[in-house]
Design an enzyme around this catalytic site. Structure first.
Site, PDB file in Angstrom:
ATOM      1  N   ARG A  48       3.069   6.570   1.374  1.00 57.84           N
ATOM      2  CA  ARG A  48       2.915   7.996   1.070  1.00 57.84           C
ATOM      3  C   ARG A  48       3.984   8.801   1.789  1.00 57.84           C
ATOM      4  NH1 ARG A  48      -0.711   9.964   3.465  1.00 57.84           N
ATOM      5  NH2 ARG A  48      -1.691   8.198   4.491  1.00 57.84           N
ATOM      6  N   TYR A  50       4.886   4.847  -5.776  1.00 60.21           N
ATOM      7  CA  TYR A  50       3.993   4.266  -4.774  1.00 60.21           C
ATOM      8  C   TYR A  50       2.548   4.731  -5.003  1.00 60.21           C
ATOM      9  CZ  TYR A  50       1.282   3.402  -0.729  1.00 60.21           C
ATOM     10  OH  TYR A  50       0.240   3.012   0.060  1.00 60.21           O
ATOM     11  N   GLY A  51       1.610   3.813  -4.873  1.00 62.28           N
ATOM     12  CA  GLY A  51       0.204   4.071  -5.187  1.00 62.28           C
ATOM     13  C   GLY A  51      -0.356   5.386  -4.671  1.00 62.28           C
ATOM     14  N   CYS A  84      -6.518   1.873   9.531  1.00 64.65           N
ATOM     15  CA  CYS A  84      -7.389   1.609  10.685  1.00 64.65           C
ATOM     16  C   CYS A  84      -8.551   0.695  10.318  1.00 64.65           C
ATOM     17  CB  CYS A  84      -7.916   2.914  11.271  1.00 64.65           C
ATOM     18  SG  CYS A  84      -6.641   3.912  12.039  1.00 64.65           S
ATOM     19  N   ARG A 124       0.428  -3.911  -0.558  1.00 66.45           N
ATOM     20  CA  ARG A 124      -0.929  -3.593  -1.017  1.00 66.45           C
ATOM     21  C   ARG A 124      -1.458  -4.592  -2.028  1.00 66.45           C
ATOM     22  NH1 ARG A 124      -3.433   1.404   0.920  1.00 66.45           N
ATOM     23  NH2 ARG A 124      -1.877   2.224   2.346  1.00 66.45           N
ATOM     24  N   GLU A 176     -17.679  -8.612  14.194  1.00 64.44           N
ATOM     25  CA  GLU A 176     -18.401  -8.269  15.425  1.00 64.44           C
ATOM     26  C   GLU A 176     -18.751  -6.776  15.466  1.00 64.44           C
ATOM     27  OE1 GLU A 176     -19.373 -10.678  17.288  1.00 64.44           O
ATOM     28  OE2 GLU A 176     -18.095 -12.273  16.468  1.00 64.44           O
TER      29      GLU A 176
HETATM   30  C1  OXD Z   1      -4.234   5.576   2.591  1.00 61.00           C
HETATM   31  C2  OXD Z   1      -4.700   4.706   1.505  1.00 61.00           C
HETATM   32  O1  OXD Z   1      -3.013   5.704   2.798  1.00 61.00           O
HETATM   33  O2  OXD Z   1      -5.924   4.540   1.388  1.00 61.00           O
HETATM   34  O3  OXD Z   1      -5.090   6.173   3.275  1.00 61.00           O
HETATM   35  O4  OXD Z   1      -3.900   4.183   0.721  1.00 61.00           O
END
Ligand code: OXD
Ligand code: MN
Length: 583
Positions: A69, A197-198, A250, A367, A494
């Site tokens: 992005r 890009y997606g 994350c 991705r 976990e």
């Molecule tokens: C992001 C995604 O960049 O989900 O948050 O692709």
């Protein structure tokens, strides 16, 4: 085609500007999908993978300058600058027309213009929304086929209504200097150009389901959030759903597909969504969440058999891979898929690659695009039109220090303050950010909030006033590092130990110590049997260092000044209370 005149007029107007050779209306059928994948192979844009190990899967390599992005050229084009706020780039609609529209003019000459009608949310769902993506990229159209319910179903759902989002996408000339992703919340319109890009180009996802929808949600009294949705079932069959916000990169997809550890027999985790949640009040006063998407557009590196078996099983068939490496036997590979890399590969740029090379074989933001229904842990309720009831909301980020493993906030407003002050160390999901630097990212929505972030906080506070049956709000952090730079908490499956504590807190069952920043579990309050971890280390990540927290709060306070008088009074009050507790 459709009898909806508003749609037809708009499609005509886009064709006038872009001048395609041909216009193709996406119908969403299986036959069309197969035909279009074959067309991509014919054009040499898709590399079909080994049919035995990866049936129905394809590798795609994007332009090497177009792999994440681009926040710098992402705009909110509200009429008034103050409606975009200090965290968004603003362009007036008139300036957008002057600057960006020329890049569309004649851009589809020699190309086909695909008109892709789509639904965000389950077919027939009262809170689902219809959009259209016009695109000259067949890759984008095919990705939309996996990520949304597209084609005929969307036209049927829309009928003659004017409630639809207009997305205009063109690859343009793909030059970074002719690249923009612009949103017009007042006219429910999106322009994306110069990128394939997606996150920039699959307009249903970040552009519609977050930026446009967040503004719509503010007007209509609901929430459009950057959150995964996960169902947690106890051995007794008790089912609770959580919605969890984490910045890009994350581990939302990993958490959404978590497999509880063997030492927690009987616990089950059910995937509802991995990236976006739309939440509305039900008649019971609870927040009910739907996943507006139909697929996963996940980050490949770090996804492995050992770490996320459900994701691997999701991508094993009928999926697309973008910018990963190719194996000699026609499969794909990325860092973290297996412990050891194959001896030789073709890297994401199409170059020969050898094990031990200092360069990554797959791009760090490479991705997969996979149908959600492939996922072994997909919830039987993932397409329920009314969604699933949310018991807990989690805010998280990548924080190597300070933020404890888990914390329950004292109240809704305290939770909103925690979410608003969240920060995270940046990842490869967006260009323009230096990797690993700490940035404020309120509710993980910094790149995705379609209006003034101060008004967004106010909206959260208002939502809290509308019900006394709200979810509890928690903060979590899986990413604390030790003195050698190693993760202290094992993470992945976990994390179920922390989620169990959260669910039990919701039922008023688990213990916690009261600290100035919230209720925090003591080591004994967590399920630790079978956890291979030094107990003093665990205690270390459940600790509150008041001095460091005072510093942290100072930083947050400074940051909140950027919102000036739009920063809600109720949050200032919460902040003052927190400061008092820490003094
Ligand atoms: C992001 C995604 O960049 O989900 O948050 O692709
Ligand atoms: Mn995301």
């Amino acid at each position: 085609m459709t009898s909806n005149k508003l749609v037809m007029d708009w499609v005509d107007s886009v064709a006038q500007i872009t001048q395609p050779d041909e216009i193709y209306w996406w119908n969403g059928s299986d036959e069309e999908y197969e035909r279009m994948c074959a067309e991509m192979v014919k054009r040499k844009e898709f590399i079909p993978l080994n049919k035995k190990n990866w049936p129905g899967c394809y590798l795609y390599r994007s332009d090497p300058t177009d792999v994440a992005r681009t926040e710098k050229v992402t705009y909110i084009c509200s009429e008034r600058q103050e409606d975009a706020g200090p965290t968004n780039n603003w362009l007036s609609p008139a300036d957008a027309e002057k600057q960006i529209l020329p890049w569309y003019r004649g851009a589809m000459k020699g190309r086909t213009m695909y008109v892709v009608p789509y639904i965000m949310g389950p077919v027939g769902g009262a809170s689902s929304k219809v959009g259209f993506e016009i695109t000259d990229s067949l890759y984008v159209a095919l990705n939309m086929r996996i990520m949304t319910r597209s084609g005929r179903v969307a036209l049927d759902q829309l009928g003659d209504s004017d409630d639809f989002v207009k997305g205009m996408h063109s690859l343009g000339d793909l030059k970074p200097e002719h690249r923009a992703v612009a949103h017009f919340p007042e006219r429910k319109e999106i322009w994306s150009v110069g990128t394939g890009y997606g996150g920039n180009a699959l307009l249903g996802k970040k552009c519609h389901a977050l930026r446009i929808a967040s503004a719509q949600a503010r007007d209509e009294g609901w929430l459009a959030e950057h959150m995964l949705i996960l169902g947690l079932e106890s051995p007794e069959g008790d089912l609770h759903y959580i919605a969890a916000a984490f910045p890009s990169g994350c581990g939302k997809t990993n958490l959404a597909m978590l497999i509880p550890p063997e030492s927690m027999p009987g616990w089950k985790a059910w995937t509802v969504g991995d990236d976006i949640a739309w939440m509305r009040f039900g008649e019971d006063g609870r927040l009910w969440a739907i996943n507006p998407e139909a697929g996963f557009f996940g980050i490949a590196p770090g996804t492995g058999e050992d770490t996320n078996q459900n994701a691997i099983l999701s991508v094993k068939s009928n999926s697309f891979f973008t910018n990963v490496a190719l194996t000699e036997d026609g499969g794909v590979w990325w860092e973290g898929l297996t412990k050891e890399a194959p001896a030789t590969l073709t890297d994401w740029l199409g170059r020969p690659w050898k094990r031990g090379s200092s360069e990554k074989a797959a791009h760090p933001n490479s991705r997969f695009t996979a149908p959600a229904k492939n996922c072994p842990s997909i919830s039987p309720h993932w397409e329920d039109p009314q969604g699933v009831p949310i018991s807990a909301i989690l805010f998280g980020g990548r924080r190597s220090h300070l933020t404890p493993l888990a914390l329950e906030t004292f109240s809704w407003n305290h939770g909103v303050l925690m979410g608003a002050s969240a920060g995270s160390e940046t990842t490869a999901a967006a260009t323009d950010n230096k990797m690993g630097t700490l940035r404020h990212d309120p509710m993980a929505m910094l790149p995705f909030c379609g209006y003034h972030m101060g008004d967004y906080f106010k909206h959260w506070i208002e939502i809290g006033k509308r019900s006394d049956n709200l979810p509890k709000i928690f903060s979590v952090n899986w990413f604390r590092l030790d003195e050698n730079g190693k993760f202290i908490w094992p993470g992945f499956g976990e994390n179920m130990r922390v989620l169990k504590w959260i669910v039990e807190r919701c039922k008023g069952r688990a213990g916690a110590k009261t600290t100035p920043i919230g209720y925090i579990p003591a080591a004994k309050d967590l399920h630790t049997s079978g956890l291979n971890m030094d107990i003093t280390k665990l205690e270390g990540i459940l600790d509150v260092d008041k001095n460091l927290w005072r510093e942290e709060i100072k930083g947050a306070e400074e940051y909140f000044k950027t919102f000036e008088d739009k920063f809600p009074q109720d949050l200032t009050q919460e902040l003052n209370d927190l400061k008092k507790r820490l003094s």
